[in-house]
Design a protein around this motif. Structure first.
Motif, PDB file in Angstrom:
ATOM      1  N   ASP A 386       0.827  -1.212   0.000  1.00  0.00           N
ATOM      2  CA  ASP A 386       0.000   0.000   0.000  1.00  0.00           C
ATOM      3  C   ASP A 386       0.856   1.255   0.000  1.00  0.00           C
ATOM      4  N   ARG A 387       2.034   1.204   0.672  1.00  0.00           N
ATOM      5  CA  ARG A 387       2.925   2.368   0.672  1.00  0.00           C
ATOM      6  C   ARG A 387       3.520   2.586  -0.717  1.00  0.00           C
ATOM      7  N   MET A 388       3.894   1.495  -1.386  1.00  0.00           N
ATOM      8  CA  MET A 388       4.458   1.650  -2.718  1.00  0.00           C
ATOM      9  C   MET A 388       3.408   2.178  -3.695  1.00  0.00           C
ATOM     10  N   ARG A 389       2.192   1.650  -3.609  1.00  0.00           N
ATOM     11  CA  ARG A 389       1.125   2.133  -4.484  1.00  0.00           C
ATOM     12  C   ARG A 389       0.859   3.616  -4.250  1.00  0.00           C
ATOM     13  N   ALA A 390       0.838   4.018  -2.995  1.00  0.00           N
ATOM     14  CA  ALA A 390       0.578   5.427  -2.689  1.00  0.00           C
ATOM     15  C   ALA A 390       1.665   6.323  -3.261  1.00  0.00           C
ATOM     16  N   THR A 391       2.928   5.892  -3.150  1.00  0.00           N
ATOM     17  CA  THR A 391       4.031   6.684  -3.703  1.00  0.00           C
ATOM     18  C   THR A 391       3.943   6.754  -5.221  1.00  0.00           C
ATOM     19  N   LEU A 392       3.637   5.635  -5.859  1.00  0.00           N
ATOM     20  CA  LEU A 392       3.511   5.627  -7.323  1.00  0.00           C
ATOM     21  C   LEU A 392       2.340   6.498  -7.770  1.00  0.00           C
ATOM     22  N   ARG A 393       1.272   6.496  -7.001  1.00  0.00           N
ATOM     23  CA  ARG A 393       0.119   7.335  -7.349  1.00  0.00           C
ATOM     24  C   ARG A 393       0.495   8.818  -7.260  1.00  0.00           C
ATOM     25  N   GLU A 394       1.270   9.180  -6.233  1.00  0.00           N
ATOM     26  CA  GLU A 394       1.710  10.566  -6.109  1.00  0.00           C
ATOM     27  C   GLU A 394       2.629  10.950  -7.266  1.00  0.00           C
ATOM     28  N   ILE A 395       3.504  10.043  -7.678  1.00  0.00           N
ATOM     29  CA  ILE A 395       4.390  10.318  -8.807  1.00  0.00           C
ATOM     30  C   ILE A 395       3.567  10.511 -10.078  1.00  0.00           C
ATOM     31  N   LYS A 396       2.572   9.676 -10.267  1.00  0.00           N
ATOM     32  CA  LYS A 396       1.726   9.780 -11.457  1.00  0.00           C
ATOM     33  C   LYS A 396       1.000  11.122 -11.503  1.00  0.00           C
ATOM     34  N   ASP A 397       0.410  11.515 -10.382  1.00  0.00           N
ATOM     35  CA  ASP A 397      -0.330  12.772 -10.341  1.00  0.00           C
ATOM     36  C   ASP A 397       0.600  13.969 -10.562  1.00  0.00           C
ATOM     37  N   GLU A 398       1.791  13.933  -9.951  1.00  0.00           N
ATOM     38  CA  GLU A 398       2.712  15.055 -10.090  1.00  0.00           C
ATOM     39  C   GLU A 398       3.260  15.132 -11.519  1.00  0.00           C
ATOM     40  N   LEU A 399       3.526  13.983 -12.138  1.00  0.00           N
ATOM     41  CA  LEU A 399       4.027  13.997 -13.517  1.00  0.00           C
ATOM     42  C   LEU A 399       2.972  14.530 -14.484  1.00  0.00           C
ATOM     43  N   ARG A 400       1.718  14.256 -14.220  1.00  0.00           N
ATOM     44  CA  ARG A 400       0.671  14.831 -15.065  1.00  0.00           C
ATOM     45  C   ARG A 400       0.654  16.345 -14.949  1.00  0.00           C
ATOM     46  N   ARG A 401       0.908  16.835 -13.746  1.00  0.00           N
ATOM     47  CA  ARG A 401       0.967  18.286 -13.561  1.00  0.00           C
ATOM     48  C   ARG A 401       2.177  18.871 -14.268  1.00  0.00           C
ATOM     49  N   ARG A 402       3.268  18.100 -14.322  1.00  0.00           N
ATOM     50  CA  ARG A 402       4.502  18.550 -14.961  1.00  0.00           C
ATOM     51  C   ARG A 402       4.613  18.073 -16.413  1.00  0.00           C
ATOM     52  N   MET A 403       3.512  17.645 -16.992  1.00  0.00           N
ATOM     53  CA  MET A 403       3.540  16.970 -18.282  1.00  0.00           C
ATOM     54  C   MET A 403       4.281  17.754 -19.364  1.00  0.00           C
ATOM     55  N   HIS A 404       4.096  19.041 -19.413  1.00  0.00           N
ATOM     56  CA  HIS A 404       4.656  19.839 -20.503  1.00  0.00           C
ATOM     57  C   HIS A 404       5.956  20.534 -20.117  1.00  0.00           C
ATOM     58  N   GLN A 405       6.522  20.152 -18.988  1.00  0.00           N
ATOM     59  CA  GLN A 405       7.845  20.661 -18.648  1.00  0.00           C
ATOM     60  C   GLN A 405       8.900  19.995 -19.543  1.00  0.00           C
ATOM     61  N   PRO A 406      10.043  20.624 -19.717  1.00  0.00           N
ATOM     62  CA  PRO A 406      11.129  19.969 -20.456  1.00  0.00           C
ATOM     63  C   PRO A 406      11.525  18.657 -19.772  1.00  0.00           C
ATOM     64  N   ILE A 407      11.945  17.698 -20.577  1.00  0.00           N
ATOM     65  CA  ILE A 407      12.295  16.380 -20.047  1.00  0.00           C
ATOM     66  C   ILE A 407      13.387  16.457 -18.979  1.00  0.00           C
ATOM     67  N   PRO A 408      14.424  17.278 -19.125  1.00  0.00           N
ATOM     68  CA  PRO A 408      15.426  17.352 -18.051  1.00  0.00           C
ATOM     69  C   PRO A 408      14.846  17.800 -16.711  1.00  0.00           C
ATOM     70  N   GLU A 409      13.865  18.712 -16.735  1.00  0.00           N
ATOM     71  CA  GLU A 409      13.247  19.136 -15.477  1.00  0.00           C
ATOM     72  C   GLU A 409      12.450  17.994 -14.866  1.00  0.00           C
ATOM     73  N   GLN A 410      11.708  17.268 -15.691  1.00  0.00           N
ATOM     74  CA  GLN A 410      10.983  16.105 -15.191  1.00  0.00           C
ATOM     75  C   GLN A 410      11.961  15.070 -14.630  1.00  0.00           C
ATOM     76  N   GLY A 411      13.030  14.822 -15.356  1.00  0.00           N
ATOM     77  CA  GLY A 411      13.998  13.821 -14.930  1.00  0.00           C
ATOM     78  C   GLY A 411      14.665  14.180 -13.618  1.00  0.00           C
ATOM     79  N   ALA A 412      14.981  15.456 -13.431  1.00  0.00           N
ATOM     80  CA  ALA A 412      15.620  15.881 -12.179  1.00  0.00           C
ATOM     81  C   ALA A 412      14.680  15.675 -10.997  1.00  0.00           C
ATOM     82  N   TRP A 413      13.378  15.948 -11.214  1.00  0.00           N
ATOM     83  CA  TRP A 413      12.414  15.737 -10.136  1.00  0.00           C
ATOM     84  C   TRP A 413      12.253  14.251  -9.842  1.00  0.00           C
ATOM     85  N   ILE A 414      12.132  13.428 -10.880  1.00  0.00           N
ATOM     86  CA  ILE A 414      11.981  11.982 -10.677  1.00  0.00           C
ATOM     87  C   ILE A 414      13.204  11.407  -9.979  1.00  0.00           C
TER      88      ILE A 414
END
Length: 509
Positions: A386-414
């Protein structure tokens, strides 16, 4: 002159000239020299102040070692130096309380603010403000209530907690790990793993205290504090924080129960409460009532108790239920259970025609009875699903918010998020979970990149190359528990001449 909470942001910057103001001939040099001098003075203040505070707290700690009577004079340790240290220990970007103060605005006129705060504390004019109620999501989907204290309340609480810690660190028992200096979650996990492997544990009592931070009796808490703290001024400070209440939807509610989960001083108060209600009682119960081996590891209000004999476990359960009722606590019946767990659990359950031994969760990991390649007993730890699923869900939601950022910015956050996840979860026997986490992060990132355009055909091959550049590879970062435990508690090694019986619940006593 405006002091304390009454000062506004505009007052802080009132002396700053406008951008279009015409500078005088002296201005180009004077501000630089003044800024350099102020920075140097502030650095000197902090260094000297830290040394003075450390020396004073060391004297308190030594006194706590020598004697067990009350401390009748402690308020003088709440000095401007200790308040300054407390301020710089706070998070710079933390949410503000009901006073609206933020760290940068308070720091703009720090010395004057601290001097005023120190004066109010010592002449009794300091007043605690209600905490602001906020909610954060829990891994199970529910909301966890937190209390965000005002900035000055945080400062005074942290300075007070430093003084109380110097005393209670000499009193707390070795199996208490939560929110204590030099005792983190991995120390508690190591202690539990070593105890499960080295002691005769056949049953695990997995207990859960129902709404602990909301049900603590403030009356009992003050009585416990008064066992060691004879300075009424310190007691009154704690009472002010307990009685300040919580602001929610414009209404301030005050209760005789609870410590305000999220407040700076709450973890220490919780440890003091459980020290008297649980720790001392459990240690006495082990010596007087247990007929076999018994272990216990506690991290804040989360604890695990292991037993050699089932009869001991069930008597302890009944006695704990009665003990908790005396002090306004209760066990959550839906989350408290007794399971068969240990080196002989699989064989015994197989003889009775039952399945594999049950598992239990502790500090983000699931504990499983296993055998290694040589057939030896092994306790396996894997990340809770459940902890892993919750973390992955947060990553998914945040990446959708950052969808149109440059790939290096997304990569640095990930990279930052994955590195933080691995820093905690990369323990021995958890390699498969780390690889699964890496794979799902890579897949979530790929799906996010493909959603940026209907014509985008981002391939897996390209994704693998991108992941190799940005996502840290899954690998074990933590040593085996017994290795690190031996370093942490060198006196418990066989060569130290202390028999293994002295090891109880992961800490030498």
């Amino acid at each position: 002159m405006m002091h304390g909470r009454e000062k506004s942001d505009s007052a802080i910057v009132a002396g700053k000239p406008t951008n279009k103001a015409v500078p005088t001939a002296a201005e180009p040099m004077e501000p630089r020299a003044g800024a350099k001098g102020n920075a140097s003075q502030q650095s000197t203040h902090r260094t000297q102040g830290r040394e003075r505070v450390s020396q004073a707290l060391e004297r308190v700690r030594q006194a706590a070692q020598r004697k067990k009577e009350k401390f009748t004079a402690l308020l003088h340790h709440i000095s401007i130096d200790s308040l300054r240290m407390a301020f710089f220990a706070l998070k710079r970007d933390a949410a503000s309380g009901v006073d609206g103060w933020t760290w940068p605005t308070y720091e703009a006129d720090l010395e004057r603010n601290l001097t005023d705060l120190h004066e109010r504390v010592h002449r009794g004019a300091y007043r605690a403000l209600p905490s602001r109620r906020v909610y954060i999501p829990k891994p199970d989907g529910r909301q966890r209530p937190l209390a965000v204290a005002a900035l000055e309340d945080k400062i005074v609480q942290r300075a007070t907690a430093a003084v109380l810690n110097a005393i209670y660190e000499e009193d707390f028992l070795g199996f208490s790990y939560g929110f204590r200096p030099g005792r983190g979650a991995h120390d508690a996990l190591d202690a539990l793993m070593v105890a499960l492997k080295s002691r005769k544990v056949n049953f695990i009592f997995d207990a859960d205290i129902r709404s602990f931070f909301d049900t603590v009796s403030q009356k009992w808490l003050i009585r416990f504090l008064e066992h060691r703290i004879g300075d009424k001024r310190i007691i009154r400070l704690v009472q002010k924080w307990l009685k300040a209440g919580v602001l929610e939807d414009g209404v301030v509610s005050v209760s005789e129960r609870g410590t305000g989960q999220g407040a700076v001083i709450s973890p220490l108060l919780a440890n003091i409460y459980l020290h008297y209600v649980l720790d001392l009682w459990a240690e006495r119960w082990r010596r007087r009532e247990a007929t076999g081996d018994m272990i216990i590891v506690r991290y804040a209000d989360d604890f695990i108790v292991g037993f050699q004999r089932e009869a001991d476990a069930r008597r302890f359960w009944d006695d704990m239920r009665n003990r908790f009722e005396e002090f306004s606590l209760s066990l959550n019946p839906d989350k408290t259970r007794l399971i068969e767990f240990g080196r002989f659990a699989a064989e015994r359950r197989a003889q009775r025609g039952l399945g594999k031994p049950e598992t239990f969760n502790f500090l983000g990991f699931t504990f499983i009875c296993e055998r290694n390649s040589r057939g030896q007993f092994l306790v396996k730890r894997i990340t809770r699903r459940d902890r892993m699923r919750a973390t992955l869900r947060e990553i998914k939601d945040e990446l959708r918010r950052r969808m149109h950022q440059p790939i290096p910015e997304q990569g640095a956050w990930i990279e930052q998020v994955v590195r933080g996840f691995f820093a905690y979860h990369a323990v021995p026997t958890n390699g498969a979970a780390l690889k699964a986490f890496y794979y799902y992060v890579e897949r979530i990132w790929l799906r996010t990149l493909r959603r940026r355009s209907q014509k985008d055909r981002f391939s897996w091959q390209r994704m693998h190359r991108l992941a190799a550049d940005w996502i840290p590879k899954p690998r074990i970062l933590h040593p085996y528990p017994d290795k690190r435990f031996a370093v942490t508690h060198p006196r418990l090694e066989p060569c130290a001449g202390i028999p293994p019986a002295r090891i109880w619940a992961g800490g030498g006593q």
